[in-house]
Design a protein around this motif. Structure first.
Motif, mmCIF file in Angstrom:
data_model
loop_
_atom_site.group_PDB
_atom_site.id
_atom_site.type_symbol
_atom_site.label_atom_id
_atom_site.label_comp_id
_atom_site.label_asym_id
_atom_site.label_seq_id
_atom_site.Cartn_x
_atom_site.Cartn_y
_atom_site.Cartn_z
ATOM 1 N N ILE A 1 62.178 32.251 73.623
ATOM 2 C CA ILE A 1 60.970 32.164 72.805
ATOM 3 C C ILE A 1 60.588 33.551 72.303
ATOM 4 O O ILE A 1 60.558 34.513 73.071
ATOM 5 C CB ILE A 1 59.817 31.545 73.615
ATOM 6 N N ALA A 2 60.291 33.655 71.017
ATOM 7 C CA ALA A 2 59.889 34.941 70.441
ATOM 8 C C ALA A 2 58.452 35.257 70.843
ATOM 9 O O ALA A 2 57.564 34.421 70.694
ATOM 10 C CB ALA A 2 60.004 34.889 68.924
ATOM 11 N N PRO A 3 58.198 36.463 71.355
ATOM 12 C CA PRO A 3 56.829 36.844 71.731
ATOM 13 C C PRO A 3 55.914 36.886 70.512
ATOM 14 O O PRO A 3 56.376 37.063 69.385
ATOM 15 C CB PRO A 3 57.002 38.250 72.340
ATOM 16 N N PRO A 4 54.613 36.740 70.728
ATOM 17 C CA PRO A 4 53.666 36.892 69.607
ATOM 18 C C PRO A 4 53.772 38.282 69.005
ATOM 19 O O PRO A 4 54.015 39.264 69.703
ATOM 20 C CB PRO A 4 52.300 36.682 70.275
ATOM 21 N N LEU A 5 53.555 38.360 67.702
ATOM 22 C CA LEU A 5 53.680 39.641 67.011
ATOM 23 C C LEU A 5 52.427 40.490 67.191
ATOM 24 O O LEU A 5 51.316 40.029 66.903
ATOM 25 C CB LEU A 5 53.909 39.412 65.524
ATOM 26 N N PRO A 6 52.570 41.724 67.639
ATOM 27 C CA PRO A 6 51.425 42.644 67.687
ATOM 28 C C PRO A 6 51.161 43.234 66.303
ATOM 29 O O PRO A 6 51.905 42.979 65.353
ATOM 30 C CB PRO A 6 51.893 43.722 68.670
ATOM 31 N N ASP A 7 50.107 44.030 66.204
ATOM 32 C CA ASP A 7 49.824 44.722 64.942
ATOM 33 C C ASP A 7 51.010 45.603 64.557
ATOM 34 O O ASP A 7 51.688 46.173 65.420
ATOM 35 C CB ASP A 7 48.577 45.596 65.083
ATOM 36 N N ARG A 8 51.237 45.739 63.248
ATOM 37 C CA ARG A 8 52.279 46.585 62.673
ATOM 38 C C ARG A 8 53.687 46.067 62.971
ATOM 39 O O ARG A 8 54.667 46.803 62.880
ATOM 40 C CB ARG A 8 52.154 48.044 63.135
ATOM 41 N N ALA A 9 53.786 44.781 63.334
ATOM 42 C CA ALA A 9 55.103 44.183 63.552
ATOM 43 C C ALA A 9 55.239 42.937 62.676
ATOM 44 O O ALA A 9 54.253 42.275 62.347
ATOM 45 C CB ALA A 9 55.293 43.819 65.019
ATOM 46 N N HIS A 10 56.467 42.644 62.305
ATOM 47 C CA HIS A 10 56.770 41.506 61.443
ATOM 48 C C HIS A 10 57.980 40.781 62.019
ATOM 49 O O HIS A 10 58.698 41.317 62.868
ATOM 50 C CB HIS A 10 57.081 41.978 60.022
ATOM 51 N N ARG A 11 58.220 39.579 61.545
ATOM 52 C CA ARG A 11 59.402 38.829 62.001
ATOM 53 C C ARG A 11 60.088 38.206 60.799
ATOM 54 O O ARG A 11 59.436 37.644 59.920
ATOM 55 C CB ARG A 11 58.990 37.762 63.017
ATOM 56 N N ILE A 12 61.417 38.331 60.758
ATOM 57 C CA ILE A 12 62.201 37.769 59.675
ATOM 58 C C ILE A 12 63.417 37.048 60.256
ATOM 59 O O ILE A 12 63.821 37.294 61.398
ATOM 60 C CB ILE A 12 62.670 38.856 58.685
ATOM 61 N N ALA A 13 64.006 36.165 59.470
ATOM 62 C CA ALA A 13 65.205 35.442 59.895
ATOM 63 C C ALA A 13 66.458 35.954 59.200
ATOM 64 O O ALA A 13 67.570 35.586 59.568
ATOM 65 C CB ALA A 13 65.037 33.949 59.620
ATOM 66 N N SER A 14 66.282 36.808 58.199
ATOM 67 C CA SER A 14 67.397 37.369 57.447
ATOM 68 C C SER A 14 66.983 38.725 56.894
ATOM 69 O O SER A 14 65.807 38.947 56.579
ATOM 70 C CB SER A 14 67.784 36.442 56.291
ATOM 71 N N LEU A 15 67.940 39.615 56.759
ATOM 72 C CA LEU A 15 67.631 40.917 56.169
ATOM 73 C C LEU A 15 67.176 40.789 54.727
ATOM 74 O O LEU A 15 66.514 41.692 54.197
ATOM 75 C CB LEU A 15 68.864 41.835 56.251
ATOM 76 N N GLU A 16 67.494 39.686 54.094
ATOM 77 C CA GLU A 16 67.074 39.483 52.709
ATOM 78 C C GLU A 16 65.556 39.397 52.573
ATOM 79 O O GLU A 16 65.012 39.543 51.474
ATOM 80 C CB GLU A 16 67.733 38.229 52.150
ATOM 81 N N GLU A 17 64.864 39.184 53.692
ATOM 82 C CA GLU A 17 63.394 39.115 53.675
ATOM 83 C C GLU A 17 62.738 40.493 53.783
ATOM 84 O O GLU A 17 61.505 40.606 53.708
ATOM 85 C CB GLU A 17 62.911 38.238 54.821
ATOM 86 N N LEU A 18 63.541 41.539 53.940
ATOM 87 C CA LEU A 18 62.983 42.882 54.150
ATOM 88 C C LEU A 18 62.205 43.391 52.943
ATOM 89 O O LEU A 18 61.222 44.120 53.085
ATOM 90 C CB LEU A 18 64.095 43.880 54.458
ATOM 91 N N GLY A 19 62.632 43.045 51.758
ATOM 92 C CA GLY A 19 62.037 43.601 50.550
ATOM 93 C C GLY A 19 60.536 43.441 50.494
ATOM 94 O O GLY A 19 59.812 44.350 50.039
ATOM 95 N N ALA A 20 60.019 42.320 50.980
ATOM 96 C CA ALA A 20 58.595 42.067 50.927
ATOM 97 C C ALA A 20 57.806 42.940 51.877
ATOM 98 O O ALA A 20 56.575 43.022 51.790
ATOM 99 C CB ALA A 20 58.323 40.599 51.242
ATOM 100 N N LEU A 21 58.481 43.628 52.817
ATOM 101 C CA LEU A 21 57.776 44.412 53.836
ATOM 102 C C LEU A 21 57.783 45.905 53.531
ATOM 103 O O LEU A 21 57.220 46.688 54.278
ATOM 104 C CB LEU A 21 58.433 44.170 55.202
ATOM 105 N N LEU A 22 58.403 46.301 52.449
ATOM 106 C CA LEU A 22 58.586 47.725 52.169
ATOM 107 C C LEU A 22 57.439 48.312 51.340
ATOM 108 O O LEU A 22 57.364 49.500 51.170
ATOM 109 C CB LEU A 22 59.922 47.961 51.469
#
Length: 239
Positions: free
Chosen positions: A218-239
């Motif tokens: 199970i993935a832990p809850p995300l703290p502040d300043r953290a994100h979760r993606i399923a593919s590197l292709e989702e990185l663009g939106a976080l930059l």
């Protein structure tokens, strides 16, 4: 009102599990090495082969002063563990050398999204770096995967002398990129070393949870300043 994060000038990636995976032929198991050397009686005491390396967060700078010293330490760690498991002294050295070779008999393959994403990051002026708990020869592993021209810096625990999540290795990665923590983004698949470790150093973190990941649970809850993606292709939106 929350302040938007500053744009990332550098993206620092974990290596194994994030950019590459193991493929066949897989490394020989430690049990098979014991059996081949006639040391069957000591297999059970040896235990899980994945627990025989340096621990996360370990500081081994005294052994990382040079390649020869580090490689010797890797083998000697295995030899001393073998002796603790009851392996006769005359067999412990050859066994350790064989186990070390087995550990490094890795056949790696890039995940499908890696090359295009790294190329796009560099086209947009981002520095691309690696920060990995790896052997001395991370540069050779990178070259073997065809990533040399897509990576600006590669930081391995073997050469820095500490393993993630030790603060020193993240600082080494930041120094290699020439950026402050708030201008970096760290991407990796392991929670403690690739999310909690960078966050503790002021680096935004991205937890990569691929559908075909090697680490389940199970993935832990995300703290502040953290994100979760399923593919590197989702990185663009976080930059």
């Amino acid at each position: 009102m929350a302040t938007a994060p500053r744009p990332a000038e550098a993206v620092i990636f974990d290596f194994y599990g994030t950019l590459v995976r193991l493929v066949d032929p897989l490394p020989p198991s430690h049990a098979s090495v014991f059996h081949r050397l006639g040391l069957d009686a000591h297999v059970e005491a040896w235990g899980d082969q994945w627990a025989t390396g340096p621990a996360d967060g370990e500081d081994h700078r005294v052994h990382s002063v040079g390649e020869r010293e580090y490689l010797a330490w890797e083998v000697d760690r295995l030899r001393r563990r073998a002796l603790e498991c009851g392996v006769p002294e005359e067999a412990a050295g050859p066994l350790a050398a064989e186990l070390d070779r087995a550990n490094k008999a890795l056949h790696l393959e890039l995940f499908e999204d890696v090359k295009a994403v790294l190329a796009q990051l560099r086209e947009h002026g981002r520095t691309v770096a690696l920060c990995s708990n790896w052997y001395w020869d991370l540069d050779r592993a990178v070259a073997g995967c065809g990533l040399t021209d897509l990576v600006d810096a590669a930081v391995t625990s073997a050469r820095v002398g500490v393993r993630k999540p030790h603060p020193r290795i993240y600082r080494a990665a930041l120094d290699a990129c020439g950026v402050a923590p708030e201008r970096a983004l760290f991407v990796g698949d392991m929670w403690e070393v690739d999310v909690e470790g960078p966050l503790a150093q002021g680096i935004r973190a991205v937890h990569l949870r691929r559908p075909d990941r090697a680490v389940d649970g199970i993935a832990p809850p995300l703290p502040d300043r953290a994100h979760r993606i399923a593919s590197l292709e989702e990185l663009g939106a976080l930059l």
